[in-house]
Write a protein that holds these residues in place. Structure first.
Motif: not given
Length: 162
Positions: A49-56
Motif C-alpha cells: 500500500v503506497k502513501r497515496s493509498g493505492v495498492s499494488e
C-alpha cells in the motif's frame, strides 16, 4: 477452476503439493467433462500500500532497482542484490499480512542493506528517511559506528594512512 481445454467451470483436484518452501501450492486437476488433466499453481498475493493509498502487488524487481541506485559505484553485484530482495520479501511475507505499507518495505530493506554495504545503506537511508542536513548524516554515521556489523569494512590500520 475453469478447464483450460473445454472451459468447463468445474474441475476436480487430484493432488496438492507445496512448492517454493510453502510459498506456493501446486495442484493437479482433472476436468469431469473432457477428462483432461492440468496443473495450477496458487500463490498468496502480497500487496504493498503506497502513501497515496493505492495498492499494488509486491514486486521484487522494484526493490532491486531501488537498492541498485544506492549501490551505484559500490562493489555489489547482481547476485547480492537478488539475495537482498529475497530477504526483504521473506521478511515481509513472514509478517503474515496480506497488505503491507510501503514504509514497511523500506524498513525491511535497511537491515540487509546495512550488512551488505554501509555506504549504500547511508545513500538509501538518506532518501528513505528524507535527510535534510549534514546533522542527519552525522547522526546516522554515529549509529553505524556504535552498532557492530558482520559485513563492515575493516578499520584503517597504521599502514593504511600517511
Amino acid at each position: 477452476m475453469r478447464c483450460p481445454f473445454c472451459h468447463n467451470p468445474d474441475s476436480r483436484v487430484i493432488d496438492s503439493r507445496e512448492a517454493d518452501e510453502g510459498a506456493t501450492t501446486r495442484r493437479r486437476r482433472s476436468c469431469p467433462q473432457c477428462g483432461r488433466r492440468f496443473t495450477t499453481v496458487e500463490e498468496a498475493v502480497l500487496a504493498v500500500v503506497k502513501r497515496s493509498g493505492v495498492s499494488e502487488p509486491f514486486n521484487r524487481s522494484k526493490v532491486v532497482a531501488g537498492v541498485r541506485r544506492a549501490c551505484q559505484g559500490r562493489p555489489v553485484d547482481e547476485d547480492q542484490l537478488a539475495k537482498l530482495a529475497q530477504q526483504v520479501e521473506d521478511t515481509i511475507r513472514a509478517s503474515g499480512a496480506a497488505e503491507v505499507p510501503a514504509h514497511e518495505v523500506g524498513l525491511a530493506i535497511l537491515g540487509p542493506l546495512r550488512e551488505l554495504d554501509e555506504v549504500a545503506y547511508l545513500r538509501f537511508a538518506s532518501v528513505y528517511r528524507a535527510f535534510t542536513s549534514v546533522a542527519d548524516f552525522e547522526k546516522e554515521i554515529a549509529e553505524l559506528k556504535a552498532r557492530p556489523t558482520g559485513a563492515a569494512a575493516p578499520a584503517a590500520g597504521p599502514s593504511d594512512g600517511p
